[in-house]
Design a protein around this motif. Structure first.
Motif, PDB file in Angstrom:
ATOM      1  N   GLU A  31      23.727  27.355  39.561  1.00  0.00           N
ATOM      2  CA  GLU A  31      23.096  28.668  39.741  1.00  0.00           C
ATOM      3  C   GLU A  31      21.618  28.566  40.132  1.00  0.00           C
ATOM      4  N   PRO A  32      21.336  27.915  41.250  1.00  0.00           N
ATOM      5  CA  PRO A  32      19.934  27.680  41.621  1.00  0.00           C
ATOM      6  C   PRO A  32      19.203  28.934  42.078  1.00  0.00           C
ATOM      7  N   THR A  33      19.920  30.011  42.387  1.00  0.00           N
ATOM      8  CA  THR A  33      19.213  31.199  42.876  1.00  0.00           C
ATOM      9  C   THR A  33      18.716  32.082  41.731  1.00  0.00           C
ATOM     10  N   ASN A  34      19.058  31.726  40.473  1.00  0.00           N
ATOM     11  CA  ASN A  34      18.576  32.488  39.312  1.00  0.00           C
ATOM     12  C   ASN A  34      17.069  32.603  39.333  1.00  0.00           C
ATOM     13  N   GLY A  35      16.572  33.817  39.369  1.00  0.00           N
ATOM     14  CA  GLY A  35      15.122  34.011  39.294  1.00  0.00           C
ATOM     15  C   GLY A  35      14.406  33.920  40.627  1.00  0.00           C
ATOM     16  N   LEU A  36      15.112  33.544  41.685  1.00  0.00           N
ATOM     17  CA  LEU A  36      14.434  33.453  42.985  1.00  0.00           C
ATOM     18  C   LEU A  36      14.366  34.827  43.643  1.00  0.00           C
ATOM     19  N   ASP A  37      13.257  35.118  44.299  1.00  0.00           N
ATOM     20  CA  ASP A  37      13.146  36.381  45.035  1.00  0.00           C
ATOM     21  C   ASP A  37      13.860  36.219  46.389  1.00  0.00           C
ATOM     22  N   PRO A  38      14.042  37.319  47.139  1.00  0.00           N
ATOM     23  CA  PRO A  38      14.782  37.206  48.405  1.00  0.00           C
ATOM     24  C   PRO A  38      14.224  36.138  49.342  1.00  0.00           C
ATOM     25  N   ASP A  39      12.888  35.987  49.359  1.00  0.00           N
ATOM     26  CA  ASP A  39      12.298  34.929  50.197  1.00  0.00           C
ATOM     27  C   ASP A  39      12.725  33.554  49.698  1.00  0.00           C
ATOM     28  N   GLY A  40      12.713  33.413  48.379  1.00  0.00           N
ATOM     29  CA  GLY A  40      13.096  32.138  47.769  1.00  0.00           C
ATOM     30  C   GLY A  40      14.542  31.798  48.086  1.00  0.00           C
ATOM     31  N   ILE A  41      15.413  32.799  48.038  1.00  0.00           N
ATOM     32  CA  ILE A  41      16.834  32.572  48.325  1.00  0.00           C
ATOM     33  C   ILE A  41      17.003  32.155  49.784  1.00  0.00           C
ATOM     34  N   HIS A  42      16.277  32.839  50.643  1.00  0.00           N
ATOM     35  CA  HIS A  42      16.314  32.538  52.075  1.00  0.00           C
ATOM     36  C   HIS A  42      15.826  31.099  52.325  1.00  0.00           C
ATOM     37  N   ASP A  43      14.706  30.739  51.666  1.00  0.00           N
ATOM     38  CA  ASP A  43      14.143  29.395  51.848  1.00  0.00           C
ATOM     39  C   ASP A  43      15.114  28.338  51.324  1.00  0.00           C
ATOM     40  N   LEU A  44      15.733  28.650  50.176  1.00  0.00           N
ATOM     41  CA  LEU A  44      16.665  27.692  49.579  1.00  0.00           C
ATOM     42  C   LEU A  44      17.826  27.414  50.542  1.00  0.00           C
ATOM     43  N   ARG A  45      18.318  28.492  51.150  1.00  0.00           N
ATOM     44  CA  ARG A  45      19.435  28.362  52.099  1.00  0.00           C
ATOM     45  C   ARG A  45      19.060  27.393  53.229  1.00  0.00           C
ATOM     46  N   HIS A  46      17.839  27.573  53.755  1.00  0.00           N
ATOM     47  CA  HIS A  46      17.417  26.709  54.858  1.00  0.00           C
ATOM     48  C   HIS A  46      17.199  25.273  54.402  1.00  0.00           C
ATOM     49  N   LEU A  47      16.646  25.170  53.198  1.00  0.00           N
ATOM     50  CA  LEU A  47      16.392  23.847  52.635  1.00  0.00           C
ATOM     51  C   LEU A  47      17.716  23.086  52.469  1.00  0.00           C
ATOM     52  N   LEU A  48      18.713  23.760  51.952  1.00  0.00           N
ATOM     53  CA  LEU A  48      20.001  23.098  51.720  1.00  0.00           C
ATOM     54  C   LEU A  48      20.669  22.707  53.039  1.00  0.00           C
ATOM     55  N   LYS A  49      20.539  23.585  54.029  1.00  0.00           N
ATOM     56  CA  LYS A  49      21.125  23.262  55.336  1.00  0.00           C
ATOM     57  C   LYS A  49      20.414  22.059  55.962  1.00  0.00           C
ATOM     58  N   ASP A  50      19.099  22.035  55.772  1.00  0.00           N
ATOM     59  CA  ASP A  50      18.285  20.898  56.229  1.00  0.00           C
ATOM     60  C   ASP A  50      18.766  19.598  55.596  1.00  0.00           C
ATOM     61  N   MET A  51      18.984  19.684  54.292  1.00  0.00           N
ATOM     62  CA  MET A  51      19.395  18.496  53.550  1.00  0.00           C
ATOM     63  C   MET A  51      20.763  18.030  53.991  1.00  0.00           C
ATOM     64  N   ARG A  52      21.636  19.014  54.257  1.00  0.00           N
ATOM     65  CA  ARG A  52      22.966  18.646  54.753  1.00  0.00           C
ATOM     66  C   ARG A  52      22.847  17.883  56.064  1.00  0.00           C
ATOM     67  N   SER A  53      21.973  18.358  56.967  1.00  0.00           N
ATOM     68  CA  SER A  53      21.874  17.651  58.255  1.00  0.00           C
ATOM     69  C   SER A  53      21.343  16.239  58.088  1.00  0.00           C
ATOM     70  N   SER A  54      20.610  16.001  56.980  1.00  0.00           N
ATOM     71  CA  SER A  54      20.177  14.611  56.798  1.00  0.00           C
ATOM     72  C   SER A  54      21.184  13.822  55.953  1.00  0.00           C
ATOM     73  N   GLY A  55      22.359  14.388  55.739  1.00  0.00           N
ATOM     74  CA  GLY A  55      23.443  13.624  55.111  1.00  0.00           C
ATOM     75  C   GLY A  55      23.621  13.834  53.614  1.00  0.00           C
ATOM     76  N   THR A  56      22.786  14.702  52.995  1.00  0.00           N
ATOM     77  CA  THR A  56      22.928  14.942  51.551  1.00  0.00           C
ATOM     78  C   THR A  56      24.184  15.789  51.284  1.00  0.00           C
ATOM     79  N   SER A  57      24.891  15.455  50.227  1.00  0.00           N
ATOM     80  CA  SER A  57      26.041  16.260  49.803  1.00  0.00           C
ATOM     81  C   SER A  57      25.593  17.156  48.663  1.00  0.00           C
ATOM     82  N   ILE A  58      26.100  18.366  48.622  1.00  0.00           N
ATOM     83  CA  ILE A  58      25.613  19.325  47.622  1.00  0.00           C
ATOM     84  C   ILE A  58      26.785  20.024  46.921  1.00  0.00           C
ATOM     85  N   LEU A  59      26.735  20.035  45.592  1.00  0.00           N
ATOM     86  CA  LEU A  59      27.694  20.831  44.815  1.00  0.00           C
ATOM     87  C   LEU A  59      26.885  21.939  44.162  1.00  0.00           C
TER      88      LEU A  59
END
Ligand SMILES: Nc1ncnc2c1ncn2[C@@H]1O[C@H](COP(=O)(O)OP(=O)(O)OP(=O)(O)O)[C@@H](O)[C@H]1O
Ligand SMILES: [Mg+2]
Length: 315
Positions: free
Chosen positions: A158-186
């Motif tokens: 539940e990483p979006t707990n407490g994040l504001d809409p900007d934070g949620i948006h940034d998190l989404r991009h961050l995770l997609k970024d990490m995926r492109s560098s090969g990180t796996s995410i659960l």
């Protein structure tokens, strides 16, 4: 090359005689973002805690990058990062100092604390005491801590707990970024629409058992194909009228007078005619688009069979 980063096999956790996680098996490949969903108390956090090595399991096996967590915990966890529930920090220390302390766990990793904090938009706050941080800033600091040693497997409860809409948006991009560098995410979350935007695959947990494991691309074609949402004035009456038209349709009453019905497109005119004859006004009909949500609703209708053999039986 074996691209399996995480293999969970028949994972079971019992407390007393009660199984809170029951023979759960799944794998995550390199660069995959997998969503973990399920009702409160389903067992999501318990599963993530077992993978993170925070609690023991009763039976089964967990392998990370080929290392078995039971036999070789240190090597198995070397490439794991995560935030599980609310991250804890030393309030009297700054964000930077907290991460300096955390970095000691990974003496062999190349770590850039300033760069990681900048990535999480904590540049200005990094030299302030954590006691002055808002909930969202603590959550960002938790993410920075999780990413510090550039893990190959990221566990997010539940990483979006407490994040504001900007934070949620940034998190989404961050995770997609990490995926492109090969990180796996659960990632576990109750925000299905948010998961829809980032996940490649979805796992559904109910009462400690895995009852669904699907690629979203597959789901989009299956669940959106025959799902329609009808906005009506008298929802209860409309449900009865639909059942009269065809009891097999089993409409789900969603919020604010909206019914969800799965049927072939060709039957829509007849159904609308029938509702009209029963005096029920239909204001809108549209195709369903949120695949995880419709998949989840579909599985909820089958929850009696959970734990038997419901895995992957959406189509
Ligand atoms: N230490 C414990 N002792 C006894 N029962 C526990 C313990 N930890 C978890 N449970 C039980 O195990 C079940 C699963 O809990 P868990 O926290 O994994 O659920 P969850 O899917 O993460 O729920 P939520 O969506 O509310 O976060 C619950 O019934 C919970 O009460
Ligand atoms: Mg939880």
């Amino acid at each position: 090359m074996n691209s399996t980063v995480l293999a969970v096999r028949e994972l079971t956790k019992k407390i007393g005689r009660h199984s809170i996680v029951n023979e759960v098996s799944f794998e995550i490949r390199r660069g995959e973002i997998v969503g973990l969903v399920g009702p409160n108390g389903a067992g999501k956090t318990t599963i993530i805690r077992m993978i993170a090595g925070l609690i023991a399991f009763t039976s089964g096996d967990i392998e990370i990058n080929g290392y078995c967590i039971k036999k070789d915990m240190e090597r198995a966890l070397a490439s794991v990062g995560g935030i599980i529930e609310t991250p804890q920090f030393y309030n009297h220390m700054t964000g930077y100092q907290n991460l300096q302390l955390h970095a000691r766990i990974y003496p062999d990793a190349s770590i850039d604390i300033g760069q990681t904090l900048k990535r999480l938009e904590l540049e200005e706050a990094m030299f302030k005491k954590v006691s002055s941080y808002s909930l969202g800033m603590r959550q960002r600091l938790g993410l920075a801590q999780a990413l510090l040693h550039k893990p190959g497997l990221l566990l997010l409860d539940e990483p979006t707990n407490g994040l504001d809409p900007d934070g949620i948006h940034d998190l989404r991009h961050l995770l997609k970024d990490m995926r492109s560098s090969g990180t796996s995410i659960l990632i576990s979350s109750h925000h299905l629409t948010e998961l829809d935007l980032i996940c490649d695959r979805i796992l559904v947990i109910r009462k400690g058992a895995l009852c669904g494991d699907h690629f979203l691309q597959e789901l989009r074609s299956v669940t959106a194909k025959d799902g329609y949402l009808l906005e009506v004035d008298e929802a209860e009456q409309a449900v009865r009228a639909v059942a009269e038209f065809d009891p097999a349709l089993r409409p789900q009453h969603k919020e604010r007078g909206v019914l969800e019905i799965r049927m072939e497109r060709e039957r829509i005119p007849d159904l609308l005619g029938h509702l009209h004859n029963r005096g029920i006004a239909v204001y809108q009909i549209k195709k369903e688009t949120t695949s995880i949500e419709s998949y989840y609703t579909l599985l909820a209708g089958q929850k009696e069979s959970v734990g038997e053999s419901a895995r992957g039986d959406v189509s």
